[in-house]
Write a protein that holds these residues in place. Structure first.
Motif, PDB file in Angstrom:
ATOM      1  N   VAL A 185       0.740  -1.085  -0.190  1.00  0.00           N
ATOM      2  CA  VAL A 185      -0.080  -0.050  -0.100  1.00  0.00           C
ATOM      3  C   VAL A 185       0.922   1.056   0.004  1.00  0.00           C
ATOM      4  O   VAL A 185       0.493   2.331  -0.644  1.00  0.00           O
ATOM      5  N   ALA A 186       1.994   1.147   0.613  1.00  0.00           N
ATOM      6  CA  ALA A 186       2.891   2.660   0.646  1.00  0.00           C
ATOM      7  C   ALA A 186       3.491   2.698  -0.464  1.00  0.00           C
ATOM      8  O   ALA A 186       3.550   3.877  -0.993  1.00  0.00           O
ATOM      9  N   ALA A 187       3.681   1.360  -1.441  1.00  0.00           N
ATOM     10  CA  ALA A 187       4.329   1.823  -2.730  1.00  0.00           C
ATOM     11  C   ALA A 187       3.333   2.236  -3.711  1.00  0.00           C
ATOM     12  O   ALA A 187       3.695   3.061  -4.605  1.00  0.00           O
ATOM     13  N   LEU A 188       1.949   1.831  -3.417  1.00  0.00           N
ATOM     14  CA  LEU A 188       1.017   2.401  -4.402  1.00  0.00           C
ATOM     15  C   LEU A 188       0.853   3.922  -3.916  1.00  0.00           C
ATOM     16  O   LEU A 188       0.512   4.936  -4.820  1.00  0.00           O
ATOM     17  N   HIS A 189       0.855   4.339  -2.841  1.00  0.00           N
ATOM     18  CA  HIS A 189       0.749   5.728  -2.410  1.00  0.00           C
ATOM     19  C   HIS A 189       2.009   6.377  -2.869  1.00  0.00           C
ATOM     20  O   HIS A 189       1.615   7.756  -3.532  1.00  0.00           O
ATOM     21  N   HIS A 190       3.137   5.874  -3.070  1.00  0.00           N
ATOM     22  CA  HIS A 190       4.363   6.589  -3.753  1.00  0.00           C
ATOM     23  C   HIS A 190       4.038   6.814  -5.115  1.00  0.00           C
ATOM     24  O   HIS A 190       4.495   7.766  -5.673  1.00  0.00           O
ATOM     25  N   ALA A 191       3.654   5.712  -5.687  1.00  0.00           N
ATOM     26  CA  ALA A 191       3.278   5.955  -7.206  1.00  0.00           C
ATOM     27  C   ALA A 191       2.328   6.874  -7.401  1.00  0.00           C
ATOM     28  O   ALA A 191       2.218   7.835  -8.455  1.00  0.00           O
ATOM     29  N   SER A 192       1.207   6.737  -6.803  1.00  0.00           N
ATOM     30  CA  SER A 192       0.078   7.872  -6.994  1.00  0.00           C
ATOM     31  C   SER A 192       0.520   9.330  -6.680  1.00  0.00           C
ATOM     32  O   SER A 192       0.125  10.027  -7.561  1.00  0.00           O
ATOM     33  N   ALA A 193       1.494   9.638  -5.682  1.00  0.00           N
ATOM     34  CA  ALA A 193       1.989  10.992  -5.644  1.00  0.00           C
ATOM     35  C   ALA A 193       2.664  11.504  -6.774  1.00  0.00           C
ATOM     36  O   ALA A 193       2.835  12.477  -7.415  1.00  0.00           O
ATOM     37  N   ARG A 194       3.607  10.424  -7.462  1.00  0.00           N
ATOM     38  CA  ARG A 194       4.448  10.680  -8.435  1.00  0.00           C
ATOM     39  C   ARG A 194       3.891  10.808  -9.925  1.00  0.00           C
ATOM     40  O   ARG A 194       4.350  11.393 -10.816  1.00  0.00           O
ATOM     41  N   HIS A 195       2.695   9.932  -9.989  1.00  0.00           N
ATOM     42  CA  HIS A 195       1.925   9.971 -11.155  1.00  0.00           C
ATOM     43  C   HIS A 195       0.430  10.263 -10.844  1.00  0.00           C
ATOM     44  O   HIS A 195      -0.338   9.337 -11.115  1.00  0.00           O
ATOM     45  N   PRO A 196       0.217  11.589 -10.575  1.00  0.00           N
ATOM     46  CA  PRO A 196      -1.450  11.701 -10.423  1.00  0.00           C
ATOM     47  C   PRO A 196      -2.265  11.935 -11.718  1.00  0.00           C
ATOM     48  O   PRO A 196      -3.517  11.782 -11.399  1.00  0.00           O
ATOM     49  N   ALA A 197      -1.518  11.547 -12.756  1.00  0.00           N
ATOM     50  CA  ALA A 197      -2.435  11.683 -14.234  1.00  0.00           C
ATOM     51  C   ALA A 197      -2.643  10.216 -14.646  1.00  0.00           C
ATOM     52  O   ALA A 197      -3.226  10.136 -15.534  1.00  0.00           O
ATOM     53  N   ASP A 198      -2.295   9.208 -13.788  1.00  0.00           N
ATOM     54  CA  ASP A 198      -2.330   7.925 -14.094  1.00  0.00           C
ATOM     55  C   ASP A 198      -3.824   7.443 -13.809  1.00  0.00           C
ATOM     56  O   ASP A 198      -3.771   6.873 -12.642  1.00  0.00           O
ATOM     57  N   THR A 199      -4.620   7.404 -14.796  1.00  0.00           N
ATOM     58  CA  THR A 199      -5.976   6.808 -14.663  1.00  0.00           C
ATOM     59  C   THR A 199      -6.084   5.487 -14.289  1.00  0.00           C
ATOM     60  O   THR A 199      -6.878   4.991 -13.776  1.00  0.00           O
ATOM     61  N   ALA A 200      -5.087   4.776 -14.954  1.00  0.00           N
ATOM     62  CA  ALA A 200      -5.248   3.164 -14.780  1.00  0.00           C
ATOM     63  C   ALA A 200      -4.878   2.926 -13.430  1.00  0.00           C
ATOM     64  O   ALA A 200      -5.307   1.915 -12.731  1.00  0.00           O
ATOM     65  N   LEU A 201      -4.044   3.390 -12.657  1.00  0.00           N
ATOM     66  CA  LEU A 201      -3.482   3.635 -11.443  1.00  0.00           C
ATOM     67  C   LEU A 201      -4.632   3.999 -10.162  1.00  0.00           C
ATOM     68  O   LEU A 201      -4.876   3.152  -9.531  1.00  0.00           O
ATOM     69  N   GLU A 202      -5.183   4.923 -10.809  1.00  0.00           N
ATOM     70  CA  GLU A 202      -6.626   5.344 -10.046  1.00  0.00           C
ATOM     71  C   GLU A 202      -7.539   4.124  -9.817  1.00  0.00           C
ATOM     72  O   GLU A 202      -8.196   3.934  -8.957  1.00  0.00           O
ATOM     73  N   ARG A 203      -7.708   3.649 -11.021  1.00  0.00           N
ATOM     74  CA  ARG A 203      -8.818   2.677 -11.242  1.00  0.00           C
ATOM     75  C   ARG A 203      -8.344   1.487 -10.575  1.00  0.00           C
ATOM     76  O   ARG A 203      -9.271   0.973  -9.707  1.00  0.00           O
ATOM     77  N   ARG A 204      -7.051   1.104 -10.405  1.00  0.00           N
ATOM     78  CA  ARG A 204      -6.758  -0.091  -9.583  1.00  0.00           C
ATOM     79  C   ARG A 204      -6.930   0.047  -8.017  1.00  0.00           C
ATOM     80  O   ARG A 204      -7.294  -0.495  -7.305  1.00  0.00           O
ATOM     81  N   ILE A 205      -6.562   1.269  -7.688  1.00  0.00           N
ATOM     82  CA  ILE A 205      -6.670   1.714  -6.226  1.00  0.00           C
ATOM     83  C   ILE A 205      -8.066   1.738  -5.852  1.00  0.00           C
ATOM     84  O   ILE A 205      -8.514   1.297  -4.586  1.00  0.00           O
TER      85      ILE A 205
END
Length: 296
Positions: A185-205
């Motif tokens: 979960v911490a790794a996903l938080h880090h990725a979300s901060a670095r890639h706020p425009a990634d809609t695929a990541l947002e859908r996964r979360i």
């Protein structure tokens, strides 16, 4: 449920302020009753040397960025560790410019060849979304033997976070599931901060938060931890309990990571990996037809 891109800075500040007790911050307890154990906004603002109004705007999302000096002062006042401090800097960067990363990640042929060149060490490659891009035969057998070996080439890829929270076979593999889940979960938080425009990541979360109450609770705490080395105790259905060192290597430019699992030579854990490798030699070679992930 909104997961990324909305007041991440304020949410992160709030969780760290609520976590820090007055005693840990060196503040006298006072006589007034506290409704929550953490610091009040005015107490944190005073410690950081900023006005209460300015800090309140940061936490409420009225201001989405702050100067490096203010961020450093807040990090010091909140007693953030190095990983949390860096995460706060990313969240507070003006505009947080980031190219969209919604495109499908691809595994370079040279990295695929590298995986095949280390047959005696379980290895796996994931991207910033925790999607599995590739693994060698031993990596597949160790971490996901219940899935098709060709699954990383499928249209729907295995995802480590999804498997960890939604796949009972993979969940049962980890002796200390909670520790592994928090790191993920911490790794996903880090990725979300670095890639706020990634809609695929947002859908996964969003999917994980809606389908797993455990993920939703962990996500709300906004954990941050950057670590490239862990010791994993696994309970494997074929070789039993095994303890392995898990090294994570970041590939330059590709935003991908190679996870390696190894044991000290001459130990029972090394013997267990050898046994797993020998079991693969007795199996027929897998078909090359891409298959879909079967964890839905």
């Amino acid at each position: 449920m909104t997961t990324t891109g909305t007041n991440d800075l304020g949410g992160f500040l709030r969780t760290r302020r609520e976590r820090l007790t007055p005693d840990a911050a060196g503040i006298a307890p006072g006589l007034s009753h506290r409704r929550v154990p953490g610091l009040r906004r005015e107490e944190l603002a005073e410690l950081a040397g900023v006005s209460v109004g300015y800090y309140t705007r940061l936490e409420q999302g009225a201001s989405s960025s702050a100067s490096p000096a203010v961020i450093d002062a807040l990090a010091a006042a909140l007693r953030l560790d190095r990983a949390e401090h860096e995460h706060l800097r990313i969240l507070a960067a003006p505009g947080r410019p980031s190219p969209s990363r919604s495109r499908r990640s691809r595994l370079r042929p040279s990295v695929r060849d590298l995986l095949a060149a280390i047959p005696g060490t379980p290895a796996i490659v994931i991207d910033h979304r925790a999607d599995v891009l590739g693994w060698n035969r031993l990596g597949h057998a160790l971490l996901a033997g219940h899935l098709d070996a060709d699954a990383p080439d499928a249209q729907i890829r295995p995802n480590i976070a999804r498997m960890l929270f939604l796949d009972p076979h993979h969940r049962a593999l980890h002796h200390d599931w909670s520790a592994k889940a928090q790191v993920t979960v911490a790794a996903l938080h880090h990725a979300s901060a670095r890639h706020p425009a990634d809609t695929a990541l947002e859908r996964r979360i969003g999917e994980l938060a809606s389908r797993s109450p455990e993920f939703a609770r962990m996500w709300a705490r906004r954990p941050v931890r950057i670590c490239s080395y862990h010791v994993r105790e696994l309970r494997h259905p074929l070789i039993g309990r095994v303890t392995l060192a898990n090294e994570t290597l970041t590939l330059p430019d590709d935003d991908q990571q190679i996870g390696l699992f190894h044991a000290r030579p001459g130990t029972p854990d090394a013997d267990a990996l050898t046994l797993l490798a020998q079991s693969l030699d007795r199996r027929p070679a897998p078909e090359s037809t891409p298959q879909k992930e079967n964890t839905r």
